[in-house]
Design an enzyme around this catalytic site. Structure first.
Site, PDB file in Angstrom:
ATOM      1  N   GLU A  47      42.686  53.361  64.161  1.00  0.00           N
ATOM      2  CA  GLU A  47      44.108  52.995  64.282  1.00  0.00           C
ATOM      3  C   GLU A  47      44.954  54.259  64.322  1.00  0.00           C
ATOM      4  O   GLU A  47      45.033  55.002  63.337  1.00  0.00           O
ATOM      5  CB  GLU A  47      44.537  52.126  63.095  1.00  0.00           C
ATOM      6  CG  GLU A  47      46.025  51.793  63.138  1.00  0.00           C
ATOM      7  CD  GLU A  47      46.557  51.200  61.831  1.00  0.00           C
ATOM      8  OE1 GLU A  47      45.773  50.621  61.058  1.00  0.00           O
ATOM      9  OE2 GLU A  47      47.767  51.337  61.590  1.00  0.00           O
ATOM     10  N   ARG A  51      53.695  57.028  64.722  1.00  0.00           N
ATOM     11  CA  ARG A  51      54.682  57.653  63.835  1.00  0.00           C
ATOM     12  C   ARG A  51      54.961  59.080  64.211  1.00  0.00           C
ATOM     13  O   ARG A  51      55.734  59.753  63.533  1.00  0.00           O
ATOM     14  CB  ARG A  51      54.158  57.673  62.392  1.00  0.00           C
ATOM     15  CG  ARG A  51      54.036  56.321  61.819  1.00  0.00           C
ATOM     16  CD  ARG A  51      53.674  56.434  60.361  1.00  0.00           C
ATOM     17  NE  ARG A  51      52.961  55.241  59.989  1.00  0.00           N
ATOM     18  CZ  ARG A  51      52.353  55.063  58.841  1.00  0.00           C
ATOM     19  NH1 ARG A  51      52.359  56.030  57.950  1.00  0.00           N
ATOM     20  NH2 ARG A  51      51.738  53.949  58.592  1.00  0.00           N
ATOM     21  N   LYS A 134      46.839  41.712  58.103  1.00  0.00           N
ATOM     22  CA  LYS A 134      46.739  42.936  57.299  1.00  0.00           C
ATOM     23  C   LYS A 134      47.528  42.722  56.009  1.00  0.00           C
ATOM     24  O   LYS A 134      48.690  42.306  56.067  1.00  0.00           O
ATOM     25  CB  LYS A 134      47.316  44.091  58.118  1.00  0.00           C
ATOM     26  CG  LYS A 134      47.675  45.342  57.333  1.00  0.00           C
ATOM     27  CD  LYS A 134      48.168  46.429  58.267  1.00  0.00           C
ATOM     28  CE  LYS A 134      49.085  47.397  57.565  1.00  0.00           C
ATOM     29  NZ  LYS A 134      49.491  48.515  58.418  1.00  0.00           N
TER      30      LYS A 134
END
Ligand code: 3PG
Length: 212
Positions: A47, A51, A134
């Site tokens: 993943e 950001r 999640k």
């Protein structure tokens, strides 16, 4: 893609290995080496969080590494979904879930692992058809006892707890019947990435891949 199809695809990603590395990449030129190091250690699902300015380029680089399954994390907006898909991400992860984000993932055929922090959020996503979610931020939300408690009334939802998960507590999460895998950044510490210590990262990945 329907939410049911998205959850089936997300479950497949989650079952590839016990840990999904959560990666914050500042320099896309190291992305392929980092991917190879993690895959060599037995962690193929990666993943890359959106950001940093380098994130989309990093996804492009990693998507061409054999044996990897590269997703985009920190999806917040429909544009993030489109950008991630265009860069080659094959799954998405989000800290929470909004209708706009879910709509965008379904319209763009990007399987999403949507974030949930409470029973109500899990129920709302379940109503829409998302059975794989999640649990975020896992430790701050009460950790293993909280996730176990959510599993009692809502056993049909399976989770990838993320946030504060480490080698120390990952096994406790993985022992829960409603946990498919965990997400965590500890397998790719900044110091090792900056030093280009790929063997060190492969060793951490191996340790994580052996968790059960
Ligand atoms: C994040 O927010 O970066 C992810 O949840 C990973 O959290 P961690 O750094 O605690 O593993």
């Amino acid at each position: 893609m329907t939410p049911q199809e998205a959850s089936a695809a997300a479950a497949k990603v989650c079952l590839l290995a016990p840990v999904v590395p959560v990666l914050v990449i500042d320099d896309a030129s190291i992305a392929a080496d980092l991917a190879r190091a993690l895959i060599a250690g037995g962690l193929p699902a990666l993943e890359v969080t959106l950001r940093t300015p380098a994130a989309l380029d990093a996804i492009r680089e990693m998507a061409s590494v054999p044996g990897g399954v590269v997703g985009a994390g920190t999806l917040l907006t429909p544009k993030d979904v489109e950008d991630a898909k265009a860069a080659g991400a094959t799954f998405g992860v989000s800290p929470g879930a909004t209708d706009r984000l879910l709509d965008a993932c379904e319209a763009n055929d990007l399987p999403l692992l949507p974030g949930t922090a409470t029973a109500s959020e899990a129920m709302r996503l379940l109503e829409r058809g998302y059975t794989v979610q999640k649990f975020f931020p896992a430790e701050a939300n009460g950790g293993v006892p909280a996730l176990k408690a959510i599993g009692a009334p809502i056993p049909q939802v399976k989770f990838c707890p993320t946030g504060g998960v480490s080698l120390r507590n990952a096994g406790d999460y993985l022992a829960l019947s409603n946990t498919l895998c965990v997400g965590g950044s500890w397998v790719a510490p900044k110091e090792l990435v900056l030093a280009g210590d790929w063997a060190g990262i492969t060793a951490l990945a191996k340790e994580a891949a052996a968790l059960s």
